[in-house]
Enzyme design. Structure first.
Site, PDB file in Angstrom:
ATOM      1  N   GLU A   1     -51.045   2.981 -60.464  1.00 47.35           N
ATOM      2  CA  GLU A   1     -50.945   4.370 -59.994  1.00 47.35           C
ATOM      3  C   GLU A   1     -49.589   4.604 -59.346  1.00 47.35           C
ATOM      4  OE1 GLU A   1     -54.006   4.668 -57.073  1.00 47.35           O
ATOM      5  OE2 GLU A   1     -55.590   4.093 -58.475  1.00 47.35           O
TER       6      GLU A   1
ATOM      7  N   CYS B   1     -10.769  29.393 -49.696  1.00 45.29           N
ATOM      8  CA  CYS B   1      -9.314  29.452 -49.600  1.00 45.29           C
ATOM      9  C   CYS B   1      -8.880  30.690 -50.369  1.00 45.29           C
ATOM     10  CB  CYS B   1      -8.721  28.194 -50.229  1.00 45.29           C
ATOM     11  SG  CYS B   1      -7.022  28.394 -50.767  1.00 45.29           S
TER      12      CYS B   1
ATOM     13  N   SER C   1     -53.759  -0.429 -45.318  1.00 44.14           N
ATOM     14  CA  SER C   1     -52.453  -0.158 -45.912  1.00 44.14           C
ATOM     15  C   SER C   1     -52.242  -1.153 -47.039  1.00 44.14           C
ATOM     16  CB  SER C   1     -51.363  -0.237 -44.859  1.00 44.14           C
ATOM     17  OG  SER C   1     -51.349  -1.532 -44.348  1.00 44.14           O
ATOM     18  N   LEU C   2     -51.096  -1.079 -47.661  1.00 50.05           N
ATOM     19  CA  LEU C   2     -50.829  -1.945 -48.804  1.00 50.05           C
ATOM     20  C   LEU C   2     -49.697  -2.894 -48.466  1.00 50.05           C
ATOM     21  CD1 LEU C   2     -50.758   0.781 -51.600  1.00 50.05           C
ATOM     22  CD2 LEU C   2     -52.439  -1.054 -51.437  1.00 50.05           C
TER      23      LEU C   2
ATOM     24  N   LYS D   1     -53.487  -2.180 -58.851  1.00 50.56           N
ATOM     25  CA  LYS D   1     -54.789  -2.495 -58.265  1.00 50.56           C
ATOM     26  C   LYS D   1     -55.631  -3.271 -59.265  1.00 50.56           C
ATOM     27  CE  LYS D   1     -54.847   1.677 -55.449  1.00 50.56           C
ATOM     28  NZ  LYS D   1     -55.398   3.025 -55.245  1.00 50.56           N
TER      29      LYS D   1
ATOM     30  N   LYS E   1     -47.240   5.587 -56.359  1.00 49.23           N
ATOM     31  CA  LYS E   1     -47.433   5.611 -54.904  1.00 49.23           C
ATOM     32  C   LYS E   1     -46.783   6.882 -54.389  1.00 49.23           C
ATOM     33  CE  LYS E   1     -47.269   2.784 -50.777  1.00 49.23           C
ATOM     34  NZ  LYS E   1     -46.515   3.604 -49.835  1.00 49.23           N
TER      35      LYS E   1
ATOM     36  N   ASP F   1     -45.541   9.769 -52.015  1.00 48.81           N
ATOM     37  CA  ASP F   1     -44.958   9.736 -50.686  1.00 48.81           C
ATOM     38  C   ASP F   1     -45.450  10.936 -49.877  1.00 48.81           C
ATOM     39  OD1 ASP F   1     -43.465   8.674 -48.723  1.00 48.81           O
ATOM     40  OD2 ASP F   1     -41.525   9.278 -49.541  1.00 48.81           O
TER      41      ASP F   1
ATOM     42  N   ASP G   1     -53.035  36.111 -61.603  1.00 54.05           N
ATOM     43  CA  ASP G   1     -53.202  36.175 -60.150  1.00 54.05           C
ATOM     44  C   ASP G   1     -53.905  37.461 -59.755  1.00 54.05           C
ATOM     45  OD1 ASP G   1     -51.806  33.894 -60.210  1.00 54.05           O
ATOM     46  OD2 ASP G   1     -50.087  34.594 -59.025  1.00 54.05           O
TER      47      ASP G   1
ATOM     48  N   ASP H   1     -57.250  37.926 -57.617  1.00 53.50           N
ATOM     49  CA  ASP H   1     -57.304  38.707 -56.381  1.00 53.50           C
ATOM     50  C   ASP H   1     -58.450  39.711 -56.390  1.00 53.50           C
ATOM     51  OD1 ASP H   1     -55.168  37.363 -55.433  1.00 53.50           O
ATOM     52  OD2 ASP H   1     -53.692  38.905 -55.966  1.00 53.50           O
TER      53      ASP H   1
ATOM     54  N   ARG I   1     -55.170   9.204 -41.310  1.00 53.06           N
ATOM     55  CA  ARG I   1     -55.375   7.767 -41.249  1.00 53.06           C
ATOM     56  C   ARG I   1     -55.334   7.241 -39.818  1.00 53.06           C
ATOM     57  NH1 ARG I   1     -51.800   3.427 -41.616  1.00 53.06           N
ATOM     58  NH2 ARG I   1     -52.799   1.542 -42.392  1.00 53.06           N
TER      59      ARG I   1
ATOM     60  N   CYS J   1      -2.755  24.510 -49.498  1.00 56.52           N
ATOM     61  CA  CYS J   1      -1.727  25.535 -49.717  1.00 56.52           C
ATOM     62  C   CYS J   1      -1.417  26.348 -48.465  1.00 56.52           C
ATOM     63  CB  CYS J   1      -2.136  26.464 -50.854  1.00 56.52           C
ATOM     64  SG  CYS J   1      -3.500  27.563 -50.423  1.00 56.52           S
TER      65      CYS J   1
ATOM     66  N   CYS K   1      -2.656  28.063 -54.830  1.00 51.80           N
ATOM     67  CA  CYS K   1      -3.237  26.845 -54.278  1.00 51.80           C
ATOM     68  C   CYS K   1      -3.297  25.778 -55.367  1.00 51.80           C
ATOM     69  CB  CYS K   1      -4.632  27.116 -53.724  1.00 51.80           C
ATOM     70  SG  CYS K   1      -5.389  25.631 -53.045  1.00 51.80           S
TER      71      CYS K   1
ATOM     72  N   LYS L   1     -42.412  -1.389 -54.636  1.00 48.98           N
ATOM     73  CA  LYS L   1     -41.602  -0.261 -54.185  1.00 48.98           C
ATOM     74  C   LYS L   1     -40.403  -0.005 -55.091  1.00 48.98           C
ATOM     75  CE  LYS L   1     -42.157   1.438 -50.547  1.00 48.98           C
ATOM     76  NZ  LYS L   1     -42.542   1.419 -49.143  1.00 48.98           N
TER      77      LYS L   1
ATOM     78  N   CYS M   1      -6.102  26.620 -45.483  1.00 43.18           N
ATOM     79  CA  CYS M   1      -6.320  25.652 -46.548  1.00 43.18           C
ATOM     80  C   CYS M   1      -5.404  24.457 -46.332  1.00 43.18           C
ATOM     81  CB  CYS M   1      -6.050  26.288 -47.907  1.00 43.18           C
ATOM     82  SG  CYS M   1      -6.095  25.096 -49.253  1.00 43.18           S
TER      83      CYS M   1
ATOM     84  N   TYR N   1     -57.310   8.866 -54.909  1.00 40.67           N
ATOM     85  CA  TYR N   1     -57.283   7.625 -55.666  1.00 40.67           C
ATOM     86  C   TYR N   1     -58.439   6.681 -55.379  1.00 40.67           C
ATOM     87  CZ  TYR N   1     -54.541   6.735 -51.404  1.00 40.67           C
ATOM     88  OH  TYR N   1     -54.095   6.690 -50.119  1.00 40.67           O
TER      89      TYR N   1
HETATM   90  S1  IVH Z   1     -54.406   2.606 -51.962  1.00 38.31           S
HETATM   91  C1  IVH Z   1     -57.041  -0.130 -49.938  1.00 38.31           C
HETATM   92  N1  IVH Z   1     -53.114   4.117 -53.707  1.00 38.31           N
HETATM   93  O1  IVH Z   1     -49.837   4.204 -49.303  1.00 38.31           O
HETATM   94  C2  IVH Z   1     -55.834   0.522 -50.481  1.00 38.31           C
HETATM   95  N2  IVH Z   1     -52.401   4.154 -51.443  1.00 38.31           N
HETATM   96  O2  IVH Z   1     -49.430   1.611 -47.676  1.00 38.31           O
HETATM   97  C3  IVH Z   1     -55.297   1.582 -49.633  1.00 38.31           C
HETATM   98  N3  IVH Z   1     -50.556   5.692 -51.007  1.00 38.31           N
HETATM   99  O3  IVH Z   1     -51.989   4.636 -46.595  1.00 38.31           O
HETATM  100  C4  IVH Z   1     -54.340   2.508 -50.221  1.00 38.31           C
HETATM  101  N4  IVH Z   1     -50.339   6.439 -53.058  1.00 38.31           N
HETATM  102  O4  IVH Z   1     -51.124   6.708 -47.790  1.00 38.31           O
HETATM  103  C5  IVH Z   1     -53.200   3.708 -52.432  1.00 38.31           C
HETATM  104  N5  IVH Z   1     -52.093   5.418 -55.345  1.00 38.31           N
HETATM  105  C6  IVH Z   1     -52.198   5.014 -54.066  1.00 38.31           C
HETATM  106  C7  IVH Z   1     -51.333   5.530 -53.072  1.00 38.31           C
HETATM  107  C8  IVH Z   1     -51.481   5.048 -51.758  1.00 38.31           C
HETATM  108  C9  IVH Z   1     -49.891   6.522 -51.828  1.00 38.31           C
HETATM  109  C10 IVH Z   1     -50.288   5.503 -49.565  1.00 38.31           C
HETATM  110  C11 IVH Z   1     -51.493   5.704 -48.687  1.00 38.31           C
HETATM  111  C12 IVH Z   1     -51.680   4.437 -47.930  1.00 38.31           C
HETATM  112  C13 IVH Z   1     -50.347   3.773 -48.067  1.00 38.31           C
HETATM  113  C14 IVH Z   1     -50.553   2.286 -48.085  1.00 38.31           C
END
Ligand code: IVH
Length: 682
Positions: free
Chosen positions: A117, A430, A86-87, A294, A119, A121, A37, A41, A140, A415, A436, A318, A412, A229
């Site tokens: 992959e 305590c 979204s998925l 995917k 997912k 959070d 580091d 720096d 998004r 006791c 006790c 999930k 307590c 991704y």
């Molecule tokens: S693919 C067209 N890959 O999950 C596909 N999403 O419910 C679009 N997320 O909004 C998403 N890890 O925020 C994809 N390996 C991953 C992911 C991922 C997390 C989230 C992402 C997306 C949400 C979809």
């Protein structure tokens, strides 16, 4: 340098920028820092000074400009050229199977190639690069348009400001997830608490809250990270033809990608990956809430197409939720072995991440106040990893017609002794240490536990009866029990009584380290006990050592040293220890004690940390062999560490070692060193 040296200055500036980008990438993306580091720096400071002196060479893509100026009060709207989808979710293997069947029908392939992959959070971001330079980062939003958070995205060190390839697409748009590591969240919350600011409930909220700060200075102090991704636009360069190619290309551009992602054939292989990741879930430093399958080939993706807001070619499988809601039926306190009074919420039983939960910790008095939790409240409970479930929050919309505020007991409940809270401490205790029965029972259970005296069969139920009937009032009384007394306990057969008697007898042959653990000296756990046993070799030497001498033992600081010496100065404790020895407790020298008696053990007092997976031997074998040579194997890296042994997939300990300039031994070197030393030692 004079202004006539402009060309040279510019060259130097560019070289410094390139060096910093390179090191940023090694450190934040590859997790493999190449310099300390401090060295980083120095380079940074030189660049900063040159840029100040020669403003004509300033550039928004300079690593010194990660933190820009504050925007106005809100973020501008950005329309996404390619919508952010979204998925769809599946929750079971059979639903995953249906997904695969649909795909096979749609693309007419028997065994589909999938890219799997984790997912992550966090929250989705889209980042655009024009001619290789980061030009726009956005959230998004509703998928059609989001918020312009470019200034904040730039502060995330693992996101490149300039792509790392030789040639750039004229325009590149990538998608990924901004997240906060668990350790990052922990540190952030500690800091927030100190500042008296709000803490975050989980890494996702923390990431979202941090990315949406109006002032990038604040965001830059938040431990945010990002993994990418997908590539949704790439002009002037060929678009990757598969998910796997996208993954490789993203990595080449300098983005962080998940090392857990894999290319597989068929849905069964997908399920295997999910199973493996589910098992690893708690080891990862970031939260994942499932895996994403995917369809790998882009051509097949196009064939499969899209439904309203999600691709048909991908699905999120999930994991079981780690949070759920339930109702508080009561609030109790429990007294621990050391007198700590811990509040517990009794819950309407509920399943969380596959386990039935009916109690959750409320941590301490402050936490109850912060949550303002009361009987009858609906609460969110969370079970992360194998930690005790906790109450995370109270559902505020239901905070009506509630019972009284919870009053922390001042006496307590077991006791009747006074409960006190030391200044600056968060724990209430305590004060009835010796009288006790709750503390006595927990102390006896601890004494009998596996890593202490290891008395099989002496569990909670029996301890409860033994103490309640006054047969056992302290740990020495265990060795005064007769078989007849034991047989008379409830639910105790002849055979179990005999077994317990022989387990008690057997436990008398122990090691000094285990005995020291069993005594329950505050702050003395297994590893400190081993250090003590090693350094002193016998009980009398340990108990007569004063705090100063104790501080000289590896891993023992002033607080622990004082705790040990206080313990042995206490008359009651002296008495119990004497009785135990008189009743026949004996210490066989353990393997580790013997070794280190040798003053010239080659690794005497050297501290080793192991990280990653060792291929040639298990961790416990490595530990044993090191200890036989006199080394201390400790779990975390500090400036006092002498060596870090690095196996495959090392964790953050290796990074820390590099940052602290501690010598790292790769497995092969380590093996050689071990066998050399073992030969020399024979
Ligand atoms: S693919 C067209 N890959 O999950 C596909 N999403 O419910 C679009 N997320 O909004 C998403 N890890 O925020 C994809 N390996 C991953 C992911 C991922 C997390 C989230 C992402 C997306 C949400 C979809």
């Amino acid at each position: 340098m004079s202004s006539s040296d402009g060309g040279q200055v510019q060259e130097r500036i560019e070289s410094l920028r390139e060096q910093l980008n390179q090191h940023n990438h090694s450190y934040f993306v590859l997790d493999d820092p190449q310099i300390s580091d401090h060295q980083y720096d120095q380079i940074f400071r030189e660049l900063l000074e040159l840029e100040e002196q020669y403003p004509q060479f300033q550039s928004d893509s300079s690593p010194t400009r990660r933190v820009g100026a504050k925007s106005d009060s809100s973020f501008a709207e950005v329309r996404h050229a390619v919508p952010m989808l979204s998925l769809n979710n599946v929750f079971s293997s059979s639903e995953a199977g249906e997904f695969d069947r649909r795909i096979r029908d749609l693309i007419d392939v028997e065994l589909v190639e999938y890219f799997v992959e984790p997912k992550i959070d966090g929250l989705a971001v889209s980042v655009i690069y024009e001619h290789g330079r980061l030009s726009l980062g956005s959230t998004r939003g509703d998928g059609e348009s989001g918020e312009n958070v470019t200034g904040n995205v730039r502060t995330i060190r693992s996101i490149p400001l300039i792509l790392r390839t030789e040639t750039f697409p004229s325009l590149l748009e990538v998608r990924g997830e901004v997240y906060m590591s668990r350790s990052g969240l922990h540190e952030l919350n500690e800091r927030q608490k100190e500042l008296g600011e709000k803490t975050y409930m989980n890494p996702r909220n923390a990431a979202a809250g941090s990315l949406r700060q109006i002032d990038p200075k604040i965001t830059s102090r938040r431990p945010l990270d990002a993994m990418f991704y997908s590539i949704v636009r790439c002009e002037d360069q060929p678009m990757p033809k598969s998910q796997f190619e996208q993954f490789k290309r993203l990595s080449e551009y300098g983005f962080k990608v998940s090392s857990e992602s894999v290319l597989v054939s068929g849905i069964d292989a997908c399920l295997d990956v999910r199973e493996k990741l589910l098992g690893k879930r708690d080891e990862l430093d970031y939260e994942i809430d499932g895996v994403v399958y995917k369809v790998n080939q882009v051509e097949h993706q196009e064939q499969a197409g899209y439904v309203t807001r999600a691709p048909r070619w991908a699905v999120a499988h999930k994991f079981p939720a780690q949070e759920t809601t339930t109702v508080v039926l009561g609030i109790d306190v429990q007294i621990g072995r050391t007198g700590a009074v811990s509040p517990i919420a009794r819950l309407q039983p509920v399943e969380v991440a596959g386990v039935m939960v009916s109690n959750a910790t409320l941590h301490n008095e402050d936490e109850i106040k912060r949550l303002d939790v009361r009987v009858g409240d609906s609460v969110v409970v969370r079970r992360a990893g194998d930690v005790i479930p906790e109450v995370v929050s109270v559902l505020t919309q239901q905070k009506k017609d509630r019972g009284a505020e919870f009053r922390f007991p001042s006496q307590c409940p077991v006791c009747g002794s006074e409960v006190v809270r030391d200044a600056g401490a968060s724990v209430n205790r305590c004060t009835g240490t010796l009288i006790c029965t709750a503390q006595i029972k927990r102390g006896i259970e601890y004494f009998a536990s596996r890593s202490a005296m290891d008395i099989e069969g002496l569990g909670t139920g029996i301890v409860e009866q033994l103490v309640n009937s006054s047969l056992v009032q302290n740990v020495a009384d265990i060795y005064r029990l007769t078989e007849k007394q034991i047989i008379e306990l409830e639910r105790m057969g002849d055979k179990s009584a005999r077994n317990l008697m022989s387990a008690i007898e057997k436990s008398k042959q122990t090691t000094l380290a285990k005995f020291l653990v069993a005594l329950g000296i505050p702050h003395v756990g297994e590893s400190t006990a081993v250090s003590l046993a090693r350094r002193f070799g016998n009980l009398d030497a340990v108990r007569s050592a004063d705090a100063e001498v104790l501080e000289g033992v590896p891993d023992i600081g002033p607080i622990v040293a004082k705790s040990i010496s206080d313990f042995f100065r206490h008359e009651h404790n002296q008495n119990i220890v004497n009785q135990l020895v008189e009743l026949g407790v004996q210490f066989a020298p353990s393997e580790t004690d013997v070794v280190t008696d040798a003053k010239d053990a080659p690794f005497r007092d050297k501290k080793f940390v192991l990280t990653g997976t060792l291929i040639s031997m298990g961790r416990s074998e490595a530990k044993k062999r090191l200890e036989r040579l006199g080394a201390n194997v400790v779990s975390s890296v500090s400036k006092n560490t002498d060596f870090v042994v690095q196996g495959e997939n090392p964790g953050s300990k290796a990074d820390k070692a590099r940052a602290l300039d501690i010598e790292i031994l790769m497995e092969a070197e380590f093996q050689n060193l071990l066998s050399d030393m073992e030969q020399a030692d024979n």
